[in-house]
Design a protein around this motif. Sequence first.
Motif, PDB file in Angstrom:
ATOM      1  N   SER A  48     -32.804  16.659  40.999  1.00 18.26           N
ATOM      2  CA  SER A  48     -32.300  17.916  40.438  1.00 18.26           C
ATOM      3  C   SER A  48     -31.367  17.630  39.277  1.00 18.26           C
ATOM      4  O   SER A  48     -30.646  16.625  39.274  1.00 18.26           O
ATOM      5  N   LEU A  49     -31.381  18.517  38.312  1.00 19.61           N
ATOM      6  CA  LEU A  49     -30.447  18.462  37.183  1.00 19.61           C
ATOM      7  C   LEU A  49     -29.578  19.707  37.227  1.00 19.61           C
ATOM      8  O   LEU A  49     -30.082  20.833  37.290  1.00 19.61           O
ATOM      9  N   TYR A  50     -28.271  19.498  37.174  1.00 21.91           N
ATOM     10  CA  TYR A  50     -27.300  20.587  37.143  1.00 21.91           C
ATOM     11  C   TYR A  50     -26.583  20.555  35.793  1.00 21.91           C
ATOM     12  O   TYR A  50     -26.154  19.499  35.324  1.00 21.91           O
ATOM     13  N   THR A  51     -26.444  21.713  35.177  1.00 25.33           N
ATOM     14  CA  THR A  51     -25.778  21.826  33.881  1.00 25.33           C
ATOM     15  C   THR A  51     -24.498  22.647  34.041  1.00 25.33           C
ATOM     16  O   THR A  51     -24.525  23.720  34.643  1.00 25.33           O
ATOM     17  N   TYR A  52     -23.411  22.135  33.489  1.00 28.54           N
ATOM     18  CA  TYR A  52     -22.105  22.800  33.591  1.00 28.54           C
ATOM     19  C   TYR A  52     -21.523  22.960  32.184  1.00 28.54           C
ATOM     20  O   TYR A  52     -21.610  22.055  31.354  1.00 28.54           O
ATOM     21  N   GLU A  53     -20.921  24.105  31.958  1.00 30.74           N
ATOM     22  CA  GLU A  53     -20.289  24.344  30.667  1.00 30.74           C
ATOM     23  C   GLU A  53     -18.957  25.042  30.869  1.00 30.74           C
ATOM     24  O   GLU A  53     -18.878  26.032  31.606  1.00 30.74           O
ATOM     25  N   THR A  54     -17.932  24.539  30.230  1.00 29.23           N
ATOM     26  CA  THR A  54     -16.602  25.106  30.389  1.00 29.23           C
ATOM     27  C   THR A  54     -16.467  26.398  29.596  1.00 29.23           C
ATOM     28  O   THR A  54     -17.210  26.642  28.634  1.00 29.23           O
ATOM     29  N   GLY A  55     -15.518  27.224  30.006  1.00 29.45           N
ATOM     30  CA  GLY A  55     -15.203  28.429  29.256  1.00 29.45           C
ATOM     31  C   GLY A  55     -14.169  28.145  28.183  1.00 29.45           C
ATOM     32  O   GLY A  55     -13.618  27.046  28.068  1.00 29.45           O
ATOM     33  N   LEU A  56     -13.864  29.149  27.403  1.00 24.80           N
ATOM     34  CA  LEU A  56     -12.969  28.964  26.268  1.00 24.80           C
ATOM     35  C   LEU A  56     -11.532  28.687  26.694  1.00 24.80           C
ATOM     36  O   LEU A  56     -10.756  28.117  25.920  1.00 24.80           O
ATOM     37  N   GLY A  57     -11.164  29.070  27.918  1.00 25.35           N
ATOM     38  CA  GLY A  57      -9.803  28.801  28.370  1.00 25.35           C
ATOM     39  C   GLY A  57      -9.470  27.320  28.435  1.00 25.35           C
ATOM     40  O   GLY A  57      -8.312  26.924  28.310  1.00 25.35           O
ATOM     41  N   MET A  58     -10.494  26.476  28.645  1.00 21.86           N
ATOM     42  CA  MET A  58     -10.294  25.028  28.716  1.00 21.86           C
ATOM     43  C   MET A  58     -10.812  24.309  27.476  1.00 21.86           C
ATOM     44  O   MET A  58     -10.771  23.072  27.405  1.00 21.86           O
ATOM     45  N   ALA A  59     -11.285  25.058  26.490  1.00 17.36           N
ATOM     46  CA  ALA A  59     -11.966  24.445  25.346  1.00 17.36           C
ATOM     47  C   ALA A  59     -11.066  23.500  24.556  1.00 17.36           C
ATOM     48  O   ALA A  59     -11.505  22.437  24.107  1.00 17.36           O
ATOM     49  N   ARG A  60      -9.802  23.858  24.376  1.00 18.97           N
ATOM     50  CA  ARG A  60      -8.916  22.997  23.587  1.00 18.97           C
ATOM     51  C   ARG A  60      -8.691  21.660  24.281  1.00 18.97           C
ATOM     52  O   ARG A  60      -8.629  20.609  23.625  1.00 18.97           O
ATOM     53  N   PHE A  61      -8.561  21.682  25.622  1.00 19.31           N
ATOM     54  CA  PHE A  61      -8.353  20.430  26.350  1.00 19.31           C
ATOM     55  C   PHE A  61      -9.549  19.502  26.172  1.00 19.31           C
ATOM     56  O   PHE A  61      -9.395  18.300  25.927  1.00 19.31           O
ATOM     57  N   TRP A  62     -10.751  20.065  26.315  1.00 19.39           N
ATOM     58  CA  TRP A  62     -11.962  19.252  26.136  1.00 19.39           C
ATOM     59  C   TRP A  62     -12.097  18.794  24.691  1.00 19.39           C
ATOM     60  O   TRP A  62     -12.486  17.645  24.422  1.00 19.39           O
TER      61      TRP A  62
END
Length: 326
Positions: A261-275
């Motif tokens: 299985s492949l799982y895809t995760y994407e952060t929201g804008l609230g954490m975007a600056r940290f990433w």
Amino acid sequence: MKTSAKHKSFLILAMNDSTVPSTEDDNNNIQLLNGSAREAASGPLYVNRISPQDYLEPRKINGSSNNADTYALTRDCNASTRLTAQHYLWKGLLGFLLHPEIPTEAPNLRVADVATGNGIWLHDFAGTKPTSAELHGFDISLDQAGPKAWLPINVRMHVWNIFEPPPPQFLGYFDVVHVRLITVVIKNNDPLPVLANLTKLLKPGGYLQWDEVDTIGCYIKTVPGKSGEHLTKLNSQLKGHDTWKHQLEQLMSSNGYCDTSLYTYETGLGMARFWNDLYVSTWKEFAATVLRTPEASHELEQRGMTEARQGAAIITPKLVWVARKI
């Protein structure tokens, strides 16, 4: 986002302090996000003594010049700090260290963390398991790892080149093999040599979890009216054309694995600056070791970070493959 038995994808958006899932598979989604699916928060047990178990001492496997360490980043204190921050950002986004589909309750569980870096994943995982679990870290260099005497009692580190056969002591040895972020070492867009050696570490029925970033699917997100021109240029120097990631699920299924299985995760804008700052930090290491244009790189960094402060960020989906060895 559509899911299937073969490809399960989860889009997780972090907004402020909350995590908002978007998926058609509500039952699996709740299992992933609630507290019962997360590892315990207690810290690892540190004891200054040798384990009674007969572990292989840290060692380097001899190889030809073709197998020399060609790591594209750095291993100084700043790089190790980046690895630690990166670990906790990944953990916060995924909500787990090992996917809930992977059974980890056996008291004598054997787990390998390949490309272990400074060992932060193993340190964290050790705190969730009894000391009877056997945890091993492998890397081509242990320059970032702590001394043996300071490791959790059931953690051992080994020098191993992932392109060499595993040490014979560890053939078919592990219940779980975990590997994260080895895009920079994959040669000729071909993960099969690495996959073959990871497979050799696993027992029949053992699980492989492989975590990467989607370097093709990454993009720049901006506040309306703000520029991301320089972050785009910066990111273009780091991103590759790693099409093997789009094929890895099938490659696993064709090379000794089932239940892939492949799982895809994407952060929201609230954490975007940290990433974003993490990606820029990674790029700085790459620029220092590979690009070697210090003045131009410094100017690009400054301009890119100005855009970040004004409301721009590099957004990169995270990919997690889970497969069971036949």
